[in-house]
Design an enzyme around this catalytic site. Structure first.
Site, mmCIF file in Angstrom:
data_model
loop_
_atom_site.group_PDB
_atom_site.id
_atom_site.type_symbol
_atom_site.label_atom_id
_atom_site.label_comp_id
_atom_site.label_asym_id
_atom_site.label_seq_id
_atom_site.Cartn_x
_atom_site.Cartn_y
_atom_site.Cartn_z
ATOM 1 N N ASP A 114 -103.659 40.702 33.510
ATOM 2 C CA ASP A 114 -102.458 41.046 34.264
ATOM 3 C C ASP A 114 -101.703 42.096 33.460
ATOM 4 O OD1 ASP A 114 -100.116 41.317 35.609
ATOM 5 O OD2 ASP A 114 -99.615 39.188 35.687
ATOM 6 N N TYR A 118 -96.138 35.112 32.678
ATOM 7 C CA TYR A 118 -95.600 35.192 34.043
ATOM 8 C C TYR A 118 -96.511 36.086 34.871
ATOM 9 C CZ TYR A 118 -92.355 36.172 37.899
ATOM 10 O OH TYR A 118 -91.767 36.306 39.137
ATOM 11 N N LYS A 156 -95.132 47.793 38.368
ATOM 12 C CA LYS A 156 -94.089 48.436 37.561
ATOM 13 C C LYS A 156 -94.297 49.959 37.394
ATOM 14 C CE LYS A 156 -92.280 44.160 35.940
ATOM 15 N NZ LYS A 156 -92.922 42.912 35.582
#
Ligand SMILES: *Cc1c(COP(=O)(O)O)cnc(C)c1O
Length: 429
Positions: free
Chosen positions: A239, A144, A267
């Site tokens: 990522d 994702y 995050k």
């Protein structure tokens, strides 16, 4: 436990917010019951509006490595708030946070801040396309990278087929440039490069996949994709929105020999505030506006309150180099405890740990890619989730998510979780 107030709140929310939530996974679609509405957090605990207390292994889906309401982060945020929420003009705290990141990550000379992981990856892809002058990108099924158009391509019929959109509203003309390969399967990557005659701007990967459950890439696989990218002049993007500051201080690249050309972060970098970032060599970043022609912008990018939270968080992490060993030891105790309970009851389970990240599948199959992950027993997981929630342990509401240990997660919390898990497993077996 009763959830009366949360059930009422969910009903109210449903009337004015689609599905009652601002991000789909929060709706508890894959598990039983309605989502608890949260009142507050404190260290390793979270409290809902009915007054129920949970040991929290979700931690806002990763950002809260210090747990809830950390005093030092809170103080730095309040300090920043008092000076003003946003200026739309440069502030020195952006440079300070950038300096920390540049110092930590060998692969980053310069970094640009944005407001989410989605934005970071979307911008990194645009930059990769701008730098290489190519349109095609390659991603892996089960990884994702946020919800931007080009990246919202699902697991499909699989190997080396050009992607079809996995959501209405995403033009097929766009996703036809997104090639899909199988995680940990170098032959599928080679096939993509052959199909596209090597004409691929970038290969993007979660070097420790955390969005199909926790599925780390094999070191040999990372070495092989680095080589194939070098051969074809394709930029390798790690990522690390999730794994950055989670798997180690410098994420997956801190524990692998492979270095990417570009990195995306999010995050933990915002410690619970909306922050994302993408970085690369000075040469690659020089193509970005205003130094270069690739456009990218944001009214709230580098927001001083969010930057302050991130800066305090990274400084605290850097000041305590043993933190990741301690977090990993706790994560391993937890997964070993879960595994032992499952083994005793003959319930098939496989587990993984990387730093403060942990994962478990109700499966007898080692999980190496998305198809393996899909083979898990998600019905059993839903029952397990409900039992744990009712017993005061808050786990991600899907079997395809990663769990997180925070510095505020105590040994007692781990023990309590293992004890509860063995009870719940015996009941649902
Ligand atoms: C969470 C995540 C994103 C998206 O970040 P948002 O802040 O939710 O937009 C992108 N990539 C990875 C690997 C993620 O885990």
């Amino acid at each position: 436990m009763t959830y009366n107030k949360s059930i009422e709140a969910f009903d109210e929310a449903y009337k004015v917010i689609p599905g009652g939530v601002d991000s789909p996974v929060r709706a508890f679609s894959g598990v039983e019951g309605t989502p608890p509405f949260i009142d507050r957090g404190e260290g390793g605990y979270m409290f809902d509006i009915d007054g129920n207390r949970y040991i929290d292994f979700v931690q806002s889906w990763g950002p809260l490595i210090f747990g809830h309401a950390d005093k030092e982060i809170e103080a730095s945020v309040i300090e920043a708030v008092k000076r003003g929420l946003s200026f739309g003009a440069p502030t020195t705290v952006e440079t300070e946070l950038a300096q920390e990141i540049v110092e930590m990550f060998d692969s980053i000379d310069k970094v640009r801040f944005v407001s989410s992981g989605t934005e970071a990856v979307m911008s990194a892809i645009r930059l990769a396309r701008g730098v290489t002058g190519r349109d095609n990108i390659l991603k892996f099924t089960g990884c994702y990278h946020g919800h931007s158009d080009s990246l919202l391509v699902q697991a499909g019929s699989g190997l080396a087929t050009f992607g079809t959109p996995s959501s209405p509203g995403v033009p097929a003309d766009l996703t036809k440039h997104t090639l899909l390969a199988t995680y940990n399967d170098i032959a599928s990557v080679e096939k993509c490069f052959a199909d596209a005659n090597g004409d691929i701007a970038c290969l993007i990967i979660e070097p420790i996949a955390g969005n199909m459950g926790l599925v780390p890439a094999d070191e040999a696989f990372l070495v092989a994709i680095r080589e194939i990218c070098n051969t074809h002049g394709t930029l390798l993007i790690f990522d690390e929105v999730m794994s950055g500051f989670r798997a180690s201080l410098t994420g997956a690249q801190g524990i692998s020999s492979v270095k990417p050309d570009m990195v995306t972060l999010g995050k933990v970098i915002g410690a619970g505030m909306p922050v994302g970032a993408f970085g690369a060599s000075a040469e690659i970043m020089s193509h970005l506006s205003p130094e270069g022609p690739v456009y990218q912008a944001g009214t709230l990018s580098g927001n001083p309150v969010a930057m302050s939270a991130g800066l305090t968080s990274l400084q605290k992490l850097k000041a305590n180099p043993n933190i990741y060993k301690e977090l990993e030891a706790k994560a391993k105790r937890l997964t070993q405890g879960l595994q032992a309970s499952a083994d005793e009851l003959n319930i098939p389970m496989v587990t993984e740990v990387r730093g403060s990240m942990f994962g478990f599948f109700f499966s007898d199959k080692l999980v190496k890619n998305f198809d393996d992950a899909l083979a898990n027993d998600s019905v059993l997981f839903a029952k397990f989730h409900k039992g744990m929630l009712d017993g005061g342990v808050y786990l991600a509401c899907s079997s395809y998510e990663t769990g997180f240990i925070s510095i505020a997660t105590t040994d007692e919390m781990i023990e309590e979780t293992i004890t509860l898990a063995s009870k719940v497993l015996a009941e649902i077996k």
